[in-house]
Scaffold this motif. Structure first.
Motif, PDB file in Angstrom:
ATOM      1  N   SER A 131       0.924  -1.256  -0.063  1.00 59.58           N
ATOM      2  CA  SER A 131       0.005   0.145   0.106  1.00 59.58           C
ATOM      3  C   SER A 131       0.875   1.238   0.004  1.00 59.58           C
ATOM      4  CB  SER A 131      -0.699   0.068   1.271  1.00 59.58           C
ATOM      5  OG  SER A 131      -1.453   1.178   1.316  1.00 59.58           O
ATOM      6  N   ASP A 132       0.286   2.306  -0.632  1.00 59.03           N
ATOM      7  CA  ASP A 132       1.092   3.541  -0.551  1.00 59.03           C
ATOM      8  C   ASP A 132       0.616   4.356   0.574  1.00 59.03           C
ATOM      9  OD1 ASP A 132      -1.546   4.236  -0.966  1.00 59.03           O
ATOM     10  OD2 ASP A 132      -1.150   5.435  -2.875  1.00 59.03           O
ATOM     11  N   ARG A 133      -0.127   3.554   1.705  1.00 55.19           N
ATOM     12  CA  ARG A 133      -0.440   4.434   2.900  1.00 55.19           C
ATOM     13  C   ARG A 133       0.637   3.840   3.897  1.00 55.19           C
ATOM     14  NH1 ARG A 133      -6.683   3.529   3.371  1.00 55.19           N
ATOM     15  NH2 ARG A 133      -6.245   1.552   2.485  1.00 55.19           N
ATOM     16  N   ALA A 134       1.672   3.121   3.693  1.00 61.30           N
ATOM     17  CA  ALA A 134       2.665   2.479   4.575  1.00 61.30           C
ATOM     18  C   ALA A 134       2.885   3.891   5.787  1.00 61.30           C
ATOM     19  CB  ALA A 134       3.848   1.976   4.056  1.00 61.30           C
ATOM     20  N   PRO A 135       2.911   3.312   7.165  1.00 57.12           N
ATOM     21  CA  PRO A 135       3.420   4.233   7.874  1.00 57.12           C
ATOM     22  C   PRO A 135       4.624   5.163   7.890  1.00 57.12           C
ATOM     23  CG  PRO A 135       2.754   2.184   9.023  1.00 57.12           C
ATOM     24  CD  PRO A 135       2.932   2.006   7.371  1.00 57.12           C
ATOM     25  N   GLN A 136       4.740   6.344   8.217  1.00 57.87           N
ATOM     26  CA  GLN A 136       5.887   7.053   7.907  1.00 57.87           C
ATOM     27  C   GLN A 136       6.654   7.099   9.359  1.00 57.87           C
ATOM     28  OE1 GLN A 136       6.884   8.876   5.029  1.00 57.87           O
ATOM     29  NE2 GLN A 136       5.121   7.176   4.344  1.00 57.87           N
ATOM     30  N   ALA A 175       6.620  -1.413  20.348  1.00 55.41           N
ATOM     31  CA  ALA A 175       5.179  -1.015  20.205  1.00 55.41           C
ATOM     32  C   ALA A 175       4.999  -0.517  18.770  1.00 55.41           C
ATOM     33  CB  ALA A 175       4.436  -0.395  21.165  1.00 55.41           C
ATOM     34  N   GLN A 176       5.735   0.513  18.629  1.00 55.13           N
ATOM     35  CA  GLN A 176       5.836   1.258  17.338  1.00 55.13           C
ATOM     36  C   GLN A 176       5.919   0.530  16.127  1.00 55.13           C
ATOM     37  OE1 GLN A 176       4.668   4.907  17.074  1.00 55.13           O
ATOM     38  NE2 GLN A 176       4.549   4.227  15.186  1.00 55.13           N
ATOM     39  N   ALA A 177       7.068  -0.221  16.169  1.00 58.82           N
ATOM     40  CA  ALA A 177       7.326  -1.340  15.261  1.00 58.82           C
ATOM     41  C   ALA A 177       6.196  -2.093  14.782  1.00 58.82           C
ATOM     42  CB  ALA A 177       8.296  -2.119  15.602  1.00 58.82           C
ATOM     43  N   ALA A 178       5.448  -2.625  15.963  1.00 60.72           N
ATOM     44  CA  ALA A 178       4.349  -3.736  15.818  1.00 60.72           C
ATOM     45  C   ALA A 178       3.146  -2.981  15.201  1.00 60.72           C
ATOM     46  CB  ALA A 178       4.041  -4.191  17.139  1.00 60.72           C
ATOM     47  N   LEU A 179       2.837  -1.685  15.694  1.00 62.35           N
ATOM     48  CA  LEU A 179       1.772  -0.853  14.878  1.00 62.35           C
ATOM     49  C   LEU A 179       2.098  -0.611  13.448  1.00 62.35           C
ATOM     50  CD1 LEU A 179      -0.916   0.730  15.132  1.00 62.35           C
ATOM     51  CD2 LEU A 179       0.537   2.728  15.973  1.00 62.35           C
ATOM     52  N   ASP A 180       3.451  -0.163  13.279  1.00 62.13           N
ATOM     53  CA  ASP A 180       3.610   0.096  11.818  1.00 62.13           C
ATOM     54  C   ASP A 180       3.211  -1.211  10.811  1.00 62.13           C
ATOM     55  OD1 ASP A 180       4.468   2.664  12.392  1.00 62.13           O
ATOM     56  OD2 ASP A 180       6.383   2.265  12.429  1.00 62.13           O
ATOM     57  N   VAL A 195      -0.565  -1.530  10.517  1.00 61.35           N
ATOM     58  CA  VAL A 195      -0.938  -0.611   9.680  1.00 61.35           C
ATOM     59  C   VAL A 195      -0.713  -1.061   8.097  1.00 61.35           C
ATOM     60  CG1 VAL A 195      -1.027   1.551   8.988  1.00 61.35           C
ATOM     61  CG2 VAL A 195      -1.106   1.113  11.191  1.00 61.35           C
ATOM     62  N   ARG A 196       0.671  -1.646   8.110  1.00 58.26           N
ATOM     63  CA  ARG A 196       1.035  -1.761   6.487  1.00 58.26           C
ATOM     64  C   ARG A 196       0.272  -3.053   6.016  1.00 58.26           C
ATOM     65  NH1 ARG A 196       5.865  -2.520   8.159  1.00 58.26           N
ATOM     66  NH2 ARG A 196       6.553  -0.486   7.773  1.00 58.26           N
TER      67      ARG A 196
END
Length: 390
Positions: free
Chosen positions: A2-7, A261-266, A269-270
């Motif tokens: 997706s082009d909506r991958a986390p920044q 946790a941020q890595a897991a969320l990213d 979302v991806r």
């Protein structure tokens, strides 16, 4: 994909120097740490060359005085660096936190002569440290430790066993708490022990459910002899030194937890924006969207909590209560977020093909190290209501 991958997380950093520092860390992460993290963790490979690189880049002594090889960075900045490292590989982020913890006693309580002789190499000379407080029979009750240091002329002879030592067997130096006097916290003294000291031996590393690349081992001190110039602080001051270090170390664990946790969320979302079911991305379904929103909210709340505690520390204000709160909240949040990330990925989340199962296994240890979360609740309650009556 997706082009909506986390920044990348947008950092609120106080200076241009600190912004460049985080940019450097992200570059190292993308080139040297992240590409090999999953493979090396599965194989149990300790990334010593990464710690050497971080030392050469000035990243192993960030919160310490530049006069001794440190980076002169506030804790607010140092913790955000830890978060970046832990998001890529917890073995590295937690390893840097442990190294910083091991340097704390000498930096804060050593003499000028001791700091001149030892601290520069510890902060920027390619060395790696470990912290030796826990023992097989004294974990949360650290004041009951049994390892002894006996005076022999101008030397001390250390005998006993330390347990659950991160970097046990691979560290170049150990900050060791040993009993030199009466029972209880007043009879404990701190020492700086070289990793190659005669009589110091590491047991076979523990077999763990996570962080397989980070060696955790018992250390046996069989009459290890060190000079009195290796004693840190006064006799009997060791427990106070240990508690001071742990307040700062708990903030390091909190930052690592938020990075994990941020890595897991990213990853969640991806996956959710890329995976399609019933003709649309699964991120379109409200039940899953609410999960992602809750995960993100816990992460932002934890980040705000540890940064506020860091700012108190940087201002010279008391921060022990806030450090315990940050460690408690952030590590519990990491456990919830990583578990939910596995759920978002469904069956794929339970496989080694995606990183979230590893992140969930690694999150668990963060609720245990640097004082279990039950201990953190005791610390917080004592600040609120005073010591327990007996």
């Amino acid at each position: 994909m997706s082009d909506r991958a986390p920044q990348p997380v947008e950092r609120r950093l106080p200076t241009e120097e600190s912004r460049q520092l985080v940019a450097l860390v992200r570059d190292i992460v993308s080139k040297e740490i992240a590409p090999r993290a999953a493979e090396e963790e599965e194989a149990g490979v300790f990334p010593r060359e990464v710690f050497t690189l971080l030392s050469e880049a000035g990243l192993l002594g960030l919160p310490y005085d530049s006069a001794h090889g440190g980076g002169d960075q506030p804790y607010e900045v140092y913790l955000q660096v830890l978060e970046e490292l832990a998001a890529a590989r917890l073995t590295v982020g937690l390893g840097v936190s442990v190294h910083s913890l091991a340097c704390h006693a000498l930096a804060g309580y050593g003499t000028d002569e001791q700091r001149a002789a030892q601290l520069t190499a510890m902060l920027s000379g390619g060395l790696l440290g470990a912290y030796c407080l826990s023992e097989p029979a004294s974990g949360s009750d650290a004041a009951s430790l049994r390892t002894k240091a006996v005076r022999d002329g101008d030397d001390w002879v250390i005998t006993g066993t330390k347990a659950w030592i991160t970097h046990g067997g691979v560290a170049d130096f150990y900050t060791v708490l040993a009993r030199t006097g009466v029972e209880g916290p007043r009879g404990i003294t701190a020492f700086l022990v070289p990793g190659d000291a005669e009589g110091l031996n590491a047991a076979v590393p523990e077999k763990k459910m996570g962080m397989k690349g980070s060696p955790t081992a018992q250390l046996h001190f069989d009459g290890v002899r060190v000079g009195d110039d290796r004693r840190i602080g006064e006799e009997g001051q060791g427990f106070a030194i240990a508690l001071s270090a742990l307040d700062s170390g708990r903030l390091g664990i909190a930052a690592c937890a938020i990075g994990l946790a941020q890595a897991a969320l990213d990853e969640a979302v991806r996956y959710a924006t890329d995976r399609r079911q019933f003709g649309r991305p699964i991120a379109d379904f409200q039940g899953l969207r609410f999960m992602l929103a809750d995960m993100a909210t816990q992460i932002e709340a934890g980040r705000a909590l540890y940064l506020e505690a860091a700012r108190l520390r940087d201002a010279g204000e008391p921060f022990s209560r806030q450090a315990a709160m940050a460690k408690l909240f952030c590590t519990d949040a990491a456990m919830r977020v990583t578990t939910d990330a596995v759920q978002v990925l469904g069956g794929y989340g339970y496989t080694l093909d995606f990183p979230v199962e590893r992140l969930m296994r690694e999150a668990k240890v963060l609720q245990i190290v640097e004082g279990t979360n039950q201990i953190q609740r005791m610390v917080i309650a004592r600040h609120l209501a005073g010591p327990e009556t007996r």
